[in-house]
Motif scaffolding. Structure first.
Motif, PDB file in Angstrom:
ATOM      1  N   ARG A  85      64.733  74.899  11.678  1.00 59.00           N
ATOM      2  CA  ARG A  85      64.481  73.531  11.721  1.00 59.00           C
ATOM      3  C   ARG A  85      63.987  73.001  13.065  1.00 59.00           C
ATOM      4  N   GLU A  86      64.820  73.801  14.163  1.00 55.03           N
ATOM      5  CA  GLU A  86      64.506  73.429  15.605  1.00 55.03           C
ATOM      6  C   GLU A  86      62.903  73.670  16.028  1.00 55.03           C
ATOM      7  N   MET A  87      62.615  74.513  15.786  1.00 57.01           N
ATOM      8  CA  MET A  87      61.175  75.346  15.975  1.00 57.01           C
ATOM      9  C   MET A  87      60.255  74.250  15.224  1.00 57.01           C
ATOM     10  N   SER A  88      60.411  73.991  14.172  1.00 60.17           N
ATOM     11  CA  SER A  88      59.719  72.987  13.325  1.00 60.17           C
ATOM     12  C   SER A  88      59.447  71.644  14.027  1.00 60.17           C
ATOM     13  N   ASN A  89      60.656  71.307  14.599  1.00 55.85           N
ATOM     14  CA  ASN A  89      60.579  69.993  15.161  1.00 55.85           C
ATOM     15  C   ASN A  89      59.844  70.037  16.453  1.00 55.85           C
ATOM     16  N   SER A  90      59.799  71.103  17.148  1.00 52.79           N
ATOM     17  CA  SER A  90      59.324  71.324  18.280  1.00 52.79           C
ATOM     18  C   SER A  90      57.756  71.443  18.301  1.00 52.79           C
ATOM     19  N   LEU A  91      57.112  71.621  17.145  1.00 51.46           N
ATOM     20  CA  LEU A  91      55.672  72.224  16.711  1.00 51.46           C
ATOM     21  C   LEU A  91      54.958  70.948  16.719  1.00 51.46           C
ATOM     22  N   ASP A  92      53.630  70.776  17.443  1.00 52.90           N
ATOM     23  CA  ASP A  92      52.838  69.679  17.251  1.00 52.90           C
ATOM     24  C   ASP A  92      51.879  70.092  16.210  1.00 52.90           C
ATOM     25  N   SER A  93      52.046  69.796  15.033  1.00 52.23           N
ATOM     26  CA  SER A  93      51.281  70.027  13.941  1.00 52.23           C
ATOM     27  C   SER A  93      51.174  68.982  12.825  1.00 52.23           C
ATOM     28  N   LYS A  94      49.864  68.596  12.516  1.00 49.60           N
ATOM     29  CA  LYS A  94      49.441  67.497  11.799  1.00 49.60           C
ATOM     30  C   LYS A  94      49.991  67.720  10.283  1.00 49.60           C
ATOM     31  N   ASN A  95      50.252  68.912   9.746  1.00 50.22           N
ATOM     32  CA  ASN A  95      50.273  69.430   8.395  1.00 50.22           C
ATOM     33  C   ASN A  95      51.538  70.031   8.215  1.00 50.22           C
ATOM     34  N   LYS A  96      52.300  69.975   9.205  1.00 53.15           N
ATOM     35  CA  LYS A  96      53.677  70.826   8.876  1.00 53.15           C
ATOM     36  C   LYS A  96      54.415  70.278   7.825  1.00 53.15           C
ATOM     37  N   ASP A  97      54.362  68.873   7.415  1.00 56.94           N
ATOM     38  CA  ASP A  97      54.969  68.423   6.478  1.00 56.94           C
ATOM     39  C   ASP A  97      54.449  68.576   5.057  1.00 56.94           C
ATOM     40  N   THR A  98      53.004  68.778   5.091  1.00 51.95           N
ATOM     41  CA  THR A  98      52.358  68.847   3.712  1.00 51.95           C
ATOM     42  C   THR A  98      51.866  70.188   3.249  1.00 51.95           C
ATOM     43  N   ASP A  99      52.021  71.151   4.153  1.00 49.83           N
ATOM     44  CA  ASP A  99      51.528  72.490   3.773  1.00 49.83           C
ATOM     45  C   ASP A  99      52.456  73.691   4.478  1.00 49.83           C
ATOM     46  N   GLY A 100      52.873  74.498   3.717  1.00 46.68           N
ATOM     47  CA  GLY A 100      53.885  75.372   4.034  1.00 46.68           C
ATOM     48  C   GLY A 100      53.322  76.437   5.124  1.00 46.68           C
ATOM     49  N   ARG A 101      52.029  76.623   5.293  1.00 47.74           N
ATOM     50  CA  ARG A 101      51.627  77.232   6.391  1.00 47.74           C
ATOM     51  C   ARG A 101      50.720  76.205   7.417  1.00 47.74           C
ATOM     52  N   CYS A 102      51.693  75.827   8.402  1.00 42.45           N
ATOM     53  CA  CYS A 102      51.394  74.867   9.285  1.00 42.45           C
ATOM     54  C   CYS A 102      50.255  75.400  10.456  1.00 42.45           C
ATOM     55  N   ARG A 103      49.241  74.523  10.797  1.00 50.82           N
ATOM     56  CA  ARG A 103      48.217  74.791  11.701  1.00 50.82           C
ATOM     57  C   ARG A 103      48.853  73.997  13.022  1.00 50.82           C
ATOM     58  N   VAL A 104      48.652  74.832  14.369  1.00 46.36           N
ATOM     59  CA  VAL A 104      49.008  74.615  15.720  1.00 46.36           C
ATOM     60  C   VAL A 104      48.037  74.821  16.519  1.00 46.36           C
ATOM     61  N   LYS A 105      47.940  74.198  17.435  1.00 44.21           N
ATOM     62  CA  LYS A 105      46.987  74.328  18.708  1.00 44.21           C
ATOM     63  C   LYS A 105      47.206  75.245  19.769  1.00 44.21           C
ATOM     64  N   MET A 106      47.653  76.417  19.212  1.00 38.78           N
ATOM     65  CA  MET A 106      48.385  77.250  20.309  1.00 38.78           C
ATOM     66  C   MET A 106      47.779  78.668  20.376  1.00 38.78           C
ATOM     67  N   GLU A 107      47.693  79.181  21.539  1.00 36.12           N
ATOM     68  CA  GLU A 107      46.975  80.542  21.864  1.00 36.12           C
ATOM     69  C   GLU A 107      48.172  81.782  21.368  1.00 36.12           C
ATOM     70  N   GLY A 108      47.703  82.975  21.456  1.00 33.22           N
ATOM     71  CA  GLY A 108      48.456  83.732  21.180  1.00 33.22           C
ATOM     72  C   GLY A 108      49.635  83.968  22.188  1.00 33.22           C
ATOM     73  N   GLY A 109      49.431  83.672  23.385  1.00 37.04           N
ATOM     74  CA  GLY A 109      50.489  83.687  24.486  1.00 37.04           C
ATOM     75  C   GLY A 109      51.423  82.650  24.133  1.00 37.04           C
ATOM     76  N   GLU A 110      51.148  81.446  23.633  1.00 37.91           N
ATOM     77  CA  GLU A 110      52.047  80.709  23.419  1.00 37.91           C
ATOM     78  C   GLU A 110      52.887  80.825  22.122  1.00 37.91           C
ATOM     79  N   ILE A 111      52.294  81.620  21.214  1.00 42.50           N
ATOM     80  CA  ILE A 111      52.989  81.991  20.084  1.00 42.50           C
ATOM     81  C   ILE A 111      54.046  82.997  20.438  1.00 42.50           C
ATOM     82  N   ARG A 112      53.768  83.726  21.393  1.00 47.24           N
ATOM     83  CA  ARG A 112      54.733  84.573  22.018  1.00 47.24           C
ATOM     84  C   ARG A 112      55.866  83.804  22.646  1.00 47.24           C
ATOM     85  N   ASP A 113      55.670  83.049  23.621  1.00 44.83           N
ATOM     86  CA  ASP A 113      56.753  82.422  24.248  1.00 44.83           C
ATOM     87  C   ASP A 113      57.668  81.620  23.362  1.00 44.83           C
ATOM     88  N   LEU A 114      56.834  81.067  22.201  1.00 46.65           N
ATOM     89  CA  LEU A 114      57.677  80.358  21.243  1.00 46.65           C
ATOM     90  C   LEU A 114      58.741  81.346  20.505  1.00 46.65           C
TER      91      LEU A 114
END
Length: 397
Positions: free
Chosen positions: A96-125
């Motif tokens: 839930r904390e991670m979800s709240n931190s994500l900048d994603s327009k579809n995270k409340d409508t699609d189980g697979r959310c889209r984020v504007k994150m590079e692989g390094g940002e995914i790693r850091d998250l």
């Protein structure tokens, strides 16, 4: 303890996923399949997390249980470049904390959310929240990491915790890429429906101290995966370079010369087989000591469907499947361990097909362009003419 685990599925909230993908359906079907641990998928969708909490009992240390099936929170996200990444998450609160931190327009409508994150940002998250992470179906041509990136270091800047092979690749293919020698491989179903010909169609057998997130994390980091079970990669619908409209297999070099356009007017999609050949370091695989065997399997319903020439969801196939599991136990045990003569007592027609998988006496009609391949019984893979023509065009421009 040896645990059969499928760590990548989707919920009813994911695009193109069945409305039946809810805990109350997934849990009993996982038990019939023979899975003890299932990733929930869609762990950044708040509504799905609500259903998980309502439908399961929390067993502690990241495990949520329902009817002898145990769940760990997982999520797939689509990052920049339409590359998919898989997270294994310590618990619902962190999800839930991670979800709240994500900048994603579809995270409340699609189980697979889209984020504007590079692989390094995914790693850091992942590191910030104590998650395991790695590329989902790493070689697939639409959303796999290697579709557009030549090195895993160029994506993440380091080796991730795991790499998911995907349905169109296997260990023999991936271990021709030198940089992957220290990464454990996962084989998961990416199921969009709960039925046993989808759920657990690929799974991992992992040595764990107990059923907990901590034990799973330790097992993956120490490379205690004992066996990867998965489809014959040649059957994968993106295994070979092929047209996405007419599905004819095309020589990759000819496809490039023709700007990936088929004479029928369709678009040619580069196959996993050829993509791996572009980035490989070895002509034959070099397996590191920690690499477990990769065992090719096919869901029992698909085998029954093949021998009876009926659809996997037809009453004929489902009744045959039910009789076998009622008499012989869970599906995985039937496919791997049950003596053929015992299977034959219950279904004498299906038994030889299961034996053919165990003996590798299979003839493969290759998949590609979005169409799954086919299996014909009675000829060894090594002797199959189609197998030998794996890299040869099957269509002339």
């Amino acid at each position: 303890m040896l645990i059969n685990s499928d760590l990548h599925i989707h919920s009813c909230f994911a695009m193109a996923s069945s409305k039946d993908m809810v805990i109350n359906n997934i849990a009993p079907q996982a038990k019939l399949k023979g899975l003890q641990l299932v990733g929930t998928g869609d762990g950044f969708h708040q509504g799905w997390l609500d259903i998980i909490e309502e439908s399961t009992t929390y067993s502690g240390d990241g495990i949520y249980s329902k009817e002898d099936c145990n769940f760990v929170i997982t999520a797939e996200v689509e990052g920049k470049g339409k590359i998919h990444h898989l997270f294994i998450i310590p618990n619902i609160e962190i999800a839930r904390e991670m979800s709240n931190s994500l900048d994603s327009k579809n995270k409340d409508t699609d189980g697979r959310c889209r984020v504007k994150m590079e692989g390094g940002e995914i790693r850091d998250l992942a590191r910030e929240y104590g998650c395991l992470y790695g590329p989902a179906h790493a070689f697939t041509p639409w959303t796999g990491m290697y579709k557009s990136i030549d090195s895993i270091y160029d994506c993440y800047g380091e080796l991730p915790d795991f790499l998911e092979l995907g349905l169109s690749a296997d260990t023999n293919m991936a271990d021709t890429v030198k940089e992957l020698k220290d990464i454990p491989f996962l084989t998961n179903s990416d199921a969009h429906s709960p039925w046993p010909h989808r759920l657990g169609r690929e799974f991992n057998q992992i040595e764990m101290n107990d059923l907990s997130f901590s034990s799973l994390e330790e097992a993956i980091k120490k490379k205690n995966i004992k066996t990867n079970y998965g489809l014959v990669a040649d059957l994968g619908k993106y295994h070979m370079t092929a047209c996405t409209k007419c599905h004819k297999l095309i020589d990759p070099l000819i496809a490039k010369d023709n700007k990936m356009k088929c004479p029928c007017g369709g678009k040619i999609k580069k196959g996993v087989d050829y993509r791996i050949s572009e980035i490989s370091d070895y002509d034959i695989p070099k397996h590191p000591e920690h690499r477990p065997p990769y065992v090719h399997l096919m869901p029992l319903a698909e085998i029954i469907s093949m021998v009876y020439e009926k659809g996997a969801t037809t009453k004929t196939v489902q009744s045959k499947w039910q009789i076998l599991t009622d008499n012989l136990g869970d599906e995985i045990n039937i496919l791997i361990n049950t003596p053929i003569e015992e299977i034959a007592k219950v279904d004498s027609i299906t038994a030889p097909a299961i034996e053919s998988f165990r003996n590798k006496t299979l003839k493969i009609i290759l998949g590609g362009g979005g169409k799954y391949g086919q299996i014909l019984l009675g000829e060894t893979q090594e002797d199959s003419a189609i197998k030998k023509e794996k890299r040869v065009t099957l269509d002339n421009f």
